[in-house]
Design an enzyme around this catalytic site. Structure first.
Site, PDB file in Angstrom:
ATOM      1  N   ILE A  60       1.002 -21.037 -24.367  1.00 25.59           N
ATOM      2  CA  ILE A  60       1.916 -20.397 -23.415  1.00 25.59           C
ATOM      3  C   ILE A  60       2.975 -19.611 -24.184  1.00 25.59           C
ATOM      4  CG2 ILE A  60       1.619 -21.803 -21.349  1.00 25.59           C
ATOM      5  CD1 ILE A  60       3.696 -23.713 -22.336  1.00 25.59           C
ATOM      6  N   PRO A  61       2.609 -18.443 -24.711  1.00 25.52           N
ATOM      7  CA  PRO A  61       3.592 -17.656 -25.470  1.00 25.52           C
ATOM      8  C   PRO A  61       4.730 -17.215 -24.563  1.00 25.52           C
ATOM      9  CG  PRO A  61       1.366 -16.785 -25.732  1.00 25.52           C
ATOM     10  CD  PRO A  61       1.332 -17.767 -24.611  1.00 25.52           C
ATOM     11  N   HIS A  62       5.950 -17.274 -25.112  1.00 22.48           N
ATOM     12  CA  HIS A  62       7.109 -16.815 -24.361  1.00 22.48           C
ATOM     13  C   HIS A  62       8.213 -16.504 -25.343  1.00 22.48           C
ATOM     14  CE1 HIS A  62       7.527 -21.227 -24.746  1.00 22.48           C
ATOM     15  NE2 HIS A  62       8.746 -20.880 -25.132  1.00 22.48           N
ATOM     16  N   PRO A  63       9.099 -15.596 -24.995  1.00 17.79           N
ATOM     17  CA  PRO A  63      10.233 -15.337 -25.883  1.00 17.79           C
ATOM     18  C   PRO A  63      11.250 -16.456 -25.779  1.00 17.79           C
ATOM     19  CG  PRO A  63      10.212 -13.766 -24.064  1.00 17.79           C
ATOM     20  CD  PRO A  63       9.135 -14.747 -23.802  1.00 17.79           C
ATOM     21  N   ARG A 105       9.132 -15.930 -31.812  1.00 18.26           N
ATOM     22  CA  ARG A 105       9.058 -17.287 -31.289  1.00 18.26           C
ATOM     23  C   ARG A 105       7.895 -18.037 -31.939  1.00 18.26           C
ATOM     24  NH1 ARG A 105       8.161 -21.529 -30.455  1.00 18.26           N
ATOM     25  NH2 ARG A 105       8.243 -22.850 -28.610  1.00 18.26           N
TER      26      ARG A 105
END
Lengths: 225, 575
Positions: A135-138, A121
């Site tokens: 805000i890391p997220h897949p 991502r």
């Protein structure tokens, strides 16, 4: 069971006025009883079948379970995700690796997958939303066995360059993991809403203890309601 | 100056006349009627001959095998030699009219004649009307094809074939006309009544010419009293019960036969054998039974009250065994036979209970029974009324006749909506009458209604870029496809993603495929519009994406559909 005009209209998904007109024109066999029109349920079903119309049974309980998890704020998700202090590393890779290793509620086999998805991502576009916060997220969720969404808050040992939109290095990561896009989006937008508040951002950058942070979030959520 | 103008106007009229093929249809209607009449006479003669030759054989014990062999041969002939679908004929014609634009194969014009001759001639309990109807209809259809007529005219010629057949068999032109309009076409319009009437008259005249005095039903006069009208209510009750019973038995037998592991060509043999067994004791139930019907109408039927009841039950059984197990033949003649037996039984019962009752006569009640069965099982009350009026050649019986026909058809409609002919078509959604919603929806196709010109966005587009597209777009629907392969992935509803659109922080965080709806049902070009509309209603959507081979083709919206629907309805319903 005898149904009146309003109930018939509801079941046919038509305005009451239309059903009234149909009664007047003799298109629907409703009988008059003390000024009101009625039709037996069996008759309505048969009539609708003859005219290829659908009869729906009104219900009110549909979609409640989804609403419950959708309605809940970020506080329970933050509580489930936990807090990581003094996370050390100079690159996204190292930071994600150690953060994912310490994230609760994940199977060991899933950790590698989550790590890869977060990096993937990040390669597409940075999740740094500016002001030192990311805000890391897949991007997609299959393979993650989480029943409930969670946000893991990581306070970094020192700011790390993150290719954020304002080019500022990042010192707080809020890693958002969930197993459905709907929940994911809802949490993401709520989180983003709170992070627009400058005083909350500054408060976060100061790496507050978990207890005070949760209290603050609880207060903010109460206000937002 | 006047000359050229006159010439011009004549030329113009000539052009109009050439473009309009009403005259062709009218001339061809007569031809089709004659052909149908010929088919009716031929089958009638053949059956007569078979009955005369085989009359004695049914008394031997091995006569049991005869209907079995006949029915099996007819199934082998139909299914293997000609590769036709088995069936009693009339539903196929209705299906061809409503779904195929009146297309019928040429071989259909003789196949049913031969197969029904084998079934009925060998003693199977079925009627020759439906085979003659389908033969005439197939002839009409093929004549229309040779003349390159359009679907609308072809359907009329198909109806002409049916009208000629019924008219020729019963020597009753009006019955042929009414039967066609009531059962086959379902549309009373000037442009189809005239050719059908011509065909019916042509069929009748031919059959009169060829058969002369040996007509099946001779005219009969009755004198009626108010008592008869009161008594006719009893016929209504009995006819309703028997109609429903016969209908259920026919369907039940067909379902049971379908479930047996026997090969298709052997199934009719089982039914035929059982009919043969019944036939040993009561040969009356065998064949189409015109002779006995004639006897009953004339009051010359010499069996007693109990035997009439037994014969009625036997005929019901034999008919459902023959047709339900796959024999070839129609239900019309058995209806007449059962109806007249019912009338005779009822009349004898009444005179036995109340000997003093001055009733019009056994024949009259046999006719009322016939009317009851036709209007009950076939849901064709007008055909019943006209048939009996034409058989009696007068209007003496008309009042009790109307009572029986309308009441029986109404009661049967309460118990089992839809006639025996059409039940299967209705269940499959293939019963489409002109000018109805189902007709319009089945004519329109998804391909006609699909709106293209939607901009596809790739799945890996950032919300930021999407917002800039949105700024210059009027659409609120965006299909999402996979970059590279252009496979359809989902839809973006701009009205559903508003919270993210106005949150600038999200612009660089979200991708288009996170915002799209993947659970929107998709439609393909081959889908039925009625199903598509149901889908829209269930999902509460006003437009659905059309996806073909995983590619987005366009949107199908209710707004466009309504627009087309209305124009289509106008074109279809205006004469």
């Amino acid at each position: 069971m005898a149904l009146n005009l309003k109930e018939v209209a509801e079941r046919l998904n038509m305005p009451v006025e239309t059903v009234q007109r149909w009664v007047r024109q003799g298109k629907i066999p409703m009988y008059q009883n003390r000024g009101d029109y009625y039709i037996r349920h069996e008759m309505l079903t048969r009539w609708a079948e003859e005219h290829q119309l659908k009869v729906t049974i009104p219900n009110s309980s549909a979609g409640q379970t989804v609403q419950q998890t959708m309605g809940e704020g970020i506080l329970p998700a933050m509580r489930r995700g936990g807090f990581l202090y003094h996370l050390a590393g100079d690159s996204k890779e190292i930071l994600f690796k150690s953060a994912v290793d310490l994230t609760p509620n994940l199977e060991s086999a899933e950790r590698q997958q989550v790590y890869e998805k977060l990096l993937e991502r990040e390669h597409l576009a940075s999740t740094g939303i500016g002001h030192g916060i990311a805000i890391p997220h897949p991007r997609s969720h299959p393979g993650i066995g989480l029943r409930l969404p969670q946000i893991t808050t990581c306070f970094l040992e020192h700011p790390v360059p993150f290719e954020a939109i304002d080019h500022k290095p990042v010192s707080v990561l809020m890693i958002l993991l969930s197993d459905s896009t709907k929940q994911h989006l809802s949490l993401l937008s709520k989180l983003s809403f709170y992070l627009r508040d400058r005083s909350f951002r500054d408060f976060l950058l100061g790496a507050p203890p978990a207890k005070t942070l949760l209290e603050t979030v609880a207060r903010m959520e109460a206000q937002a309601k | 100056m006047t000359r050229p103008r006159l010439l011009n106007s004549i030329m113009r009229k000539w052009a109009i006349m050439r473009a309009d093929n009403r005259l062709t249809v009218i001339v061809m209607a007569a031809v089709v009627g004659l052909c149908s009449g010929l088919a009716a006479v031929a089958l009638g003669r053949a059956l007569h001959f078979a009955a005369a030759t085989l009359a004695d054989v049914h008394h031997y014990w091995w006569g049991v095998a005869l209907p079995a062999v006949g029915a099996s041969l007819s199934a082998i002939f139909l299914n293997f030699l000609l590769r036709e679908q088995a069936g009693h004929g009339v539903p196929e014609v209705v299906y061809a009219v409503s779904k195929q634009g009146g297309r019928l194969r040429f071989r259909t014009s003789f196949s049913r004649l031969i197969s029904s001759f084998l079934t009925i001639g060998s003693g199977g309990s079925a009627g020759p009307e439906a085979p003659v109807v389908i033969s005439g209809a197939a002839l009409g259809s093929n004549i229309a094809r040779w003349l390159r007529l359009k679907e609308r005219q072809r359907v009329i010629l198909v109806g002409c074939g049916a009208a000629g057949a019924i008219a020729a068999i019963f020597n009753a032109p009006l019955t042929g006309l009414v039967f066609t309009v009531e059962v086959i076409l379902g549309e009373w319009r000037a442009f189809n009544i005239i050719p059908i009437a011509i065909s019916a008259v042509a069929g009748t005249e031919l059959s009169r010419l060829l058969r002369g005095d040996e007509l099946v039903f001779q005219h009969q006069q009755f004198r009626l009293h108010p008592v008869d009208i009161a008594a006719s209510f009893g016929v209504v009750v009995l006819a309703t019960i028997v109609s429903v019973l016969l209908g259920r038995l026919l369907n039940g037998m067909a379902r049971f036969a379908h479930g047996t592991p026997l090969p298709r060509w052997l199934r009719p043999a089982v039914g035929g054998g059982a009919v043969g067994l019944i036939g040993i004791y009561w040969p009356v139930v065998l064949g189409e039974g015109y002779g006995y019907i004639q006897q009953m109408i004339q009051g010359a039927f010499d069996q007693g009250l109990g035997l009439a009841a037994l014969l009625m039950v036997g005929k019901v059984l034999a008919t459902s065994l023959t047709i339900g197990w796959g024999g070839s033949g129609g239900i019309f003649a058995p209806c007449l036979m059962i109806g007249s037996l019912l009338g005779v039984f009822y009349f004898r019962l009444l005179t036995w209970v109340v000997p003093a009752a001055a009733l019009a006569g056994e024949g009259c009640f046999a006719l009322l029974g016939i009317a009851g069965l036709i209007s009950g099982l076939l849901q064709a009350p007008l055909t019943a009324i006209f048939l009996v009026v034409e058989i009696t050649g007068g209007h003496d019986v008309i009042l009790p006749l109307i009572v029986v026909s309308t009441l029986t058809s109404t009661f049967c409609f309460y118990i089992e909506p839809g006639s025996y002919y059409l039940r299967e078509l209705i269940e499959k959604g293939q019963y489409l009458r002109p000018g109805t919603d189902a007709r319009v929806l089945s004519d329109l196709t998804v391909a006609e209604l699909v709106e293209s010109g939607y901009r596809c966005v790739p799945a890996d587009m950032l919300l930021r870029d999407f917002v800039s597209i949105l700024e210059h777009s009027r659409s609120y629907l965006f299909p999402v496809h996979e970059p590279g392969t252009s496979r359809y992935k989902g839809m973006i509803f701009v009205d559903r993603i508003r919270p993210y659109l106005f949150d600038r922080q999200m612009h660089s965080v979200l991708f288009v495929d996170q915002l799209m709806e993947t659970e929107v049902p998709t439609v393909t070009a081959g889908d039925e519009l009625a199903d598509v509309l149901n889908l829209m209603e269930r999902e509460n959507l006003s437009a659905l994406p059309v996806v073909e081979n995983e590619r987005f083709v366009g949107m199908l919206s209710k707004a466009v559909l309504l627009d087309h629907y209305r124009k289509e309805l106008i074109v279809q319903t205006s004469a």
